[in-house]
Design a protein around this motif. Structure first.
Motif, PDB file in Angstrom:
ATOM      1  N   ARG A 132       3.857  -8.095  -5.598  1.00  0.00           N
ATOM      2  CA  ARG A 132       3.809  -8.611  -6.953  1.00  0.00           C
ATOM      3  C   ARG A 132       2.722  -8.397  -7.927  1.00  0.00           C
ATOM      4  N   ASP A 133       1.616  -8.530  -6.855  1.00  0.00           N
ATOM      5  CA  ASP A 133       0.180  -8.561  -7.451  1.00  0.00           C
ATOM      6  C   ASP A 133      -0.133  -7.005  -7.960  1.00  0.00           C
ATOM      7  N   LEU A 134       0.140  -5.958  -7.017  1.00  0.00           N
ATOM      8  CA  LEU A 134       0.125  -4.648  -7.512  1.00  0.00           C
ATOM      9  C   LEU A 134       0.956  -4.538  -8.665  1.00  0.00           C
ATOM     10  N   ALA A 135       2.069  -4.865  -8.824  1.00  0.00           N
ATOM     11  CA  ALA A 135       3.282  -4.451  -9.655  1.00  0.00           C
ATOM     12  C   ALA A 135       2.487  -5.015 -11.084  1.00  0.00           C
ATOM     13  N   ASP A 136       1.918  -6.051 -11.085  1.00  0.00           N
ATOM     14  CA  ASP A 136       1.305  -6.625 -12.374  1.00  0.00           C
ATOM     15  C   ASP A 136       0.046  -5.741 -12.760  1.00  0.00           C
ATOM     16  N   LEU A 137      -0.702  -5.365 -11.689  1.00  0.00           N
ATOM     17  CA  LEU A 137      -1.915  -4.465 -12.044  1.00  0.00           C
ATOM     18  C   LEU A 137      -1.300  -3.122 -12.539  1.00  0.00           C
ATOM     19  N   SER A 167       0.857  -1.189  -0.154  1.00  0.00           N
ATOM     20  CA  SER A 167       0.112  -0.008  -0.031  1.00  0.00           C
ATOM     21  C   SER A 167       0.842   1.289   0.066  1.00  0.00           C
ATOM     22  N   TYR A 168       2.137   1.232   0.292  1.00  0.00           N
ATOM     23  CA  TYR A 168       2.957   2.428   0.336  1.00  0.00           C
ATOM     24  C   TYR A 168       4.246   1.988  -0.405  1.00  0.00           C
ATOM     25  N   ASN A 169       4.098   2.305  -1.846  1.00  0.00           N
ATOM     26  CA  ASN A 169       5.074   1.745  -2.854  1.00  0.00           C
ATOM     27  C   ASN A 169       5.108   2.423  -4.165  1.00  0.00           C
ATOM     28  N   ILE A 170       6.081   2.246  -4.830  1.00  0.00           N
ATOM     29  CA  ILE A 170       6.531   2.768  -6.125  1.00  0.00           C
ATOM     30  C   ILE A 170       6.038   1.853  -7.415  1.00  0.00           C
ATOM     31  N   TYR A 171       5.323   1.860  -8.401  1.00  0.00           N
ATOM     32  CA  TYR A 171       5.017   1.079  -9.283  1.00  0.00           C
ATOM     33  C   TYR A 171       5.350   1.687 -10.686  1.00  0.00           C
ATOM     34  N   ARG A 172       5.678   0.510 -11.652  1.00  0.00           N
ATOM     35  CA  ARG A 172       5.964   1.136 -13.006  1.00  0.00           C
ATOM     36  C   ARG A 172       4.656   0.668 -13.746  1.00  0.00           C
ATOM     37  N   THR A 173       4.305   1.544 -14.645  1.00  0.00           N
ATOM     38  CA  THR A 173       3.213   1.555 -15.493  1.00  0.00           C
ATOM     39  C   THR A 173       3.597   0.791 -16.942  1.00  0.00           C
ATOM     40  N   SER A 174       2.429   0.485 -17.866  1.00  0.00           N
ATOM     41  CA  SER A 174       2.655  -0.218 -19.136  1.00  0.00           C
ATOM     42  C   SER A 174       3.734   0.737 -19.964  1.00  0.00           C
ATOM     43  N   GLY A 181       6.270   2.359 -18.910  1.00  0.00           N
ATOM     44  CA  GLY A 181       7.525   2.669 -18.303  1.00  0.00           C
ATOM     45  C   GLY A 181       7.619   3.802 -17.372  1.00  0.00           C
ATOM     46  N   ARG A 182       6.567   4.490 -17.134  1.00  0.00           N
ATOM     47  CA  ARG A 182       6.476   5.622 -16.257  1.00  0.00           C
ATOM     48  C   ARG A 182       6.479   5.065 -14.577  1.00  0.00           C
ATOM     49  N   SER A 193      -0.336  -3.466 -16.088  1.00  0.00           N
ATOM     50  CA  SER A 193      -1.114  -3.791 -17.228  1.00  0.00           C
ATOM     51  C   SER A 193      -1.679  -2.364 -18.100  1.00  0.00           C
ATOM     52  N   ARG A 194      -1.564  -1.323 -17.472  1.00  0.00           N
ATOM     53  CA  ARG A 194      -2.318  -0.213 -17.934  1.00  0.00           C
ATOM     54  C   ARG A 194      -0.937   1.103 -17.806  1.00  0.00           C
ATOM     55  N   ASP A 195      -1.369   2.187 -18.585  1.00  0.00           N
ATOM     56  CA  ASP A 195      -0.327   3.393 -18.825  1.00  0.00           C
ATOM     57  C   ASP A 195      -0.680   4.062 -17.384  1.00  0.00           C
ATOM     58  N   ALA A 196       0.181   5.246 -17.270  1.00  0.00           N
ATOM     59  CA  ALA A 196       0.190   5.992 -16.126  1.00  0.00           C
ATOM     60  C   ALA A 196      -1.270   6.983 -16.215  1.00  0.00           C
ATOM     61  N   ALA A 197      -1.468   7.351 -17.430  1.00  0.00           N
ATOM     62  CA  ALA A 197      -2.877   8.106 -17.758  1.00  0.00           C
ATOM     63  C   ALA A 197      -4.010   7.496 -17.111  1.00  0.00           C
ATOM     64  N   HIS A 198      -4.109   6.250 -17.309  1.00  0.00           N
ATOM     65  CA  HIS A 198      -5.433   5.440 -16.965  1.00  0.00           C
ATOM     66  C   HIS A 198      -5.163   5.353 -15.609  1.00  0.00           C
ATOM     67  N   TRP A 199      -4.104   5.018 -14.900  1.00  0.00           N
ATOM     68  CA  TRP A 199      -4.221   4.959 -13.618  1.00  0.00           C
ATOM     69  C   TRP A 199      -4.400   6.338 -12.611  1.00  0.00           C
ATOM     70  N   ASP A 200      -3.964   7.425 -13.573  1.00  0.00           N
ATOM     71  CA  ASP A 200      -3.912   8.858 -13.026  1.00  0.00           C
ATOM     72  C   ASP A 200      -5.656   9.383 -13.391  1.00  0.00           C
ATOM     73  N   SER A 201      -6.305   8.713 -14.178  1.00  0.00           N
ATOM     74  CA  SER A 201      -7.815   8.978 -14.462  1.00  0.00           C
ATOM     75  C   SER A 201      -8.449   8.256 -13.410  1.00  0.00           C
ATOM     76  N   LEU A 202      -8.113   6.964 -12.925  1.00  0.00           N
ATOM     77  CA  LEU A 202      -8.853   6.358 -12.015  1.00  0.00           C
ATOM     78  C   LEU A 202      -8.856   6.688 -10.756  1.00  0.00           C
ATOM     79  N   LEU A 203      -7.447   7.067 -10.297  1.00  0.00           N
ATOM     80  CA  LEU A 203      -7.142   7.142  -8.792  1.00  0.00           C
ATOM     81  C   LEU A 203      -6.800   8.466  -8.318  1.00  0.00           C
ATOM     82  N   ALA A 204      -6.379   9.614  -9.249  1.00  0.00           N
ATOM     83  CA  ALA A 204      -5.955  10.628  -8.822  1.00  0.00           C
ATOM     84  C   ALA A 204      -6.980  11.644  -7.880  1.00  0.00           C
ATOM     85  N   GLU A 205      -8.404  11.290  -8.165  1.00  0.00           N
ATOM     86  CA  GLU A 205      -9.696  12.014  -7.553  1.00  0.00           C
ATOM     87  C   GLU A 205      -9.995  10.735  -6.367  1.00  0.00           C
ATOM     88  N   GLY A 206      -9.639   9.512  -6.429  1.00  0.00           N
ATOM     89  CA  GLY A 206     -10.028   8.699  -5.573  1.00  0.00           C
ATOM     90  C   GLY A 206      -9.953   8.513  -3.981  1.00  0.00           C
TER      91      GLY A 206
END
Length: 364
Positions: A278-283, A229-236, A238-239, A286-299
């Motif tokens: 590892r599960d979160l890293a795989d998640l 829950s407190y970590n750095i992850y790579r997106t599809s 490379g960001r 699977s998608r690019d940074a823009a996707h995760w920003d759209s989904l989570l930035a206001e979450g």
């Protein structure tokens, strides 16, 4: 807040220049004394047509800069006269160097008993390592800042250099306290700041934990990569993105947003949570940074993309807070990081370089 306070700065690179910069931002007048060839930071990075790098310009905005040969008796006398009229001297010379340059502690106290003299050095003014040379990496190593930072394989150095900026802030804080004390007692002060000890002071919780649990290692505890829950992850593409959902309610919101309710209970597994990580890293991969920003930035789950420098400059929050100013002289000024009485920080003027002959007229 510090209008009318006069500061002489004798130092280079970051520690004393940044301490003086913070005090200048609060209204103090700063005169920076440099050797005839100038502060070496003038030549680090992109150098503009006036011979000063953008890094140097950003670190010395608002100051008056005078190059003086302190090995020369006339230069020593000119700086002595300036210090006699000053409220504060900030220096980052190796212990004993100012004595050899005619600006020893006993002389300064005699010519200006109200002077607040702040000496920043690697290991402090006394002790067996007082004369040992070093830089941020060495002080971070000695003070504990590297021992528990990084990956399982190796420590990782920080950028910008932590001990440089931390000791500068420690100096500015202690000088401000000394000015308050002087307003009540009339007495000056001598402040001895060790860069390694400032790093050490930041390690108290980690050292306490290590004392209680000798098996603590890098990348295994809650704040160094041991929690999913407190970590750095790579997106599809490379960001990188950061997740800081340490608290259960933030973690639950994250799991709900990514449609992984089965992870909620796993958030309480003991660190290091390698399987969940590892599960979160795989998640995230699977998608690019823009996707995760759209989904989570206001979450409301503590998510933020790792911004590149050009993105930091354009970050809307910093723009709204008026924190960044692109100067006309080739620097990016990140202004004093506080709003005071509802007002944003004041823009800085560029540094002004004066001839040595001007020393006698600065505070005449």
């Amino acid at each position: 807040m510090l209008q009318g306070i006069r500061i002489v700065e004798i130092g280079q690179y970051i520690p004393s220049p940044y301490a003086a910069l913070m005090l200048a931002d609060l209204g103090a007048e700063v005169v920076k004394i440099e050797p005839p060839r100038g502060d070496p930071m003038r030549h680090i990075g992109v150098v503009s047509k006036d011979g000063a790098s953008a890094s140097y310009a950003a670190m010395n905005g608002g100051k008056r800069v005078v190059r003086v040969d302190l090995k020369d008796k006339n230069g020593q006398k000119a700086v002595q006269d300036l210090v006699e009229k000053a409220d504060v001297l900030i220096e980052s010379m190796r212990p004993g160097v100012l004595d050899r340059l005619g600006l020893g502690r006993d002389l300064l106290q005699r010519i200006n008993p109200r002077l607040i003299h702040c000496a920043i050095s690697g290991f402090g003014q006394n002790g067996p390592l007082r004369l040992r040379p070093g830089h941020d990496l060495n002080y971070m190593a000695a003070g504990g800042g590297l021992g528990l930072s990084g990956t399982l394989e190796r420590p990782v150095m920080a950028r910008p250099p932590v001990s440089d900026y931390a000791s500068a802030l420690q100096a500015a804080l202690t000088i401000s306290a000394a000015l308050f004390q002087r307003s009540r007692t009339g007495r000056g002060a001598y402040i001895d700041i060790s860069m390694a000890e400032v790093v050490l002071a930041w390690q108290a919780p980690l050292l306490s934990e290590a004392l209680a649990n000798s098996s603590v290692r890098r990348a295994e505890d809650a704040d160094s990569g041991g929690l999913a829950s407190y970590n750095i992850y790579r997106t599809s593409e490379g960001r990188y993105v950061t997740l800081g959902a340490e608290e259960p309610h933030f973690w639950e919101r994250f799991c709900t947003a990514v449609e992984r309710p089965e992870w909620i209970e796993r958030g309480s597994e003991p660190a290091p949570q390698m399987s969940l990580i590892r599960d979160l890293a795989d998640l995230f991969a699977s998608r690019d940074a823009a996707h995760w920003d759209s989904l989570l930035a206001e979450g409301d789950c503590c998510f933020q993309i790792v911004l590149e420098p050009n993105e930091v400059l354009a970050f809307e929050q910093f723009a709204e807070r008026k924190m960044i100013r692109r100067s006309d002289w080739g620097a990016v000024d990140v202004l004093y990081p506080a709003w005071i009485d509802g007002a944003p920080p004041e823009p800085r003027e560029p540094f002004v370089e004066l001839p040595e002959a001007a020393l006698g007229t600065i505070w005449a």
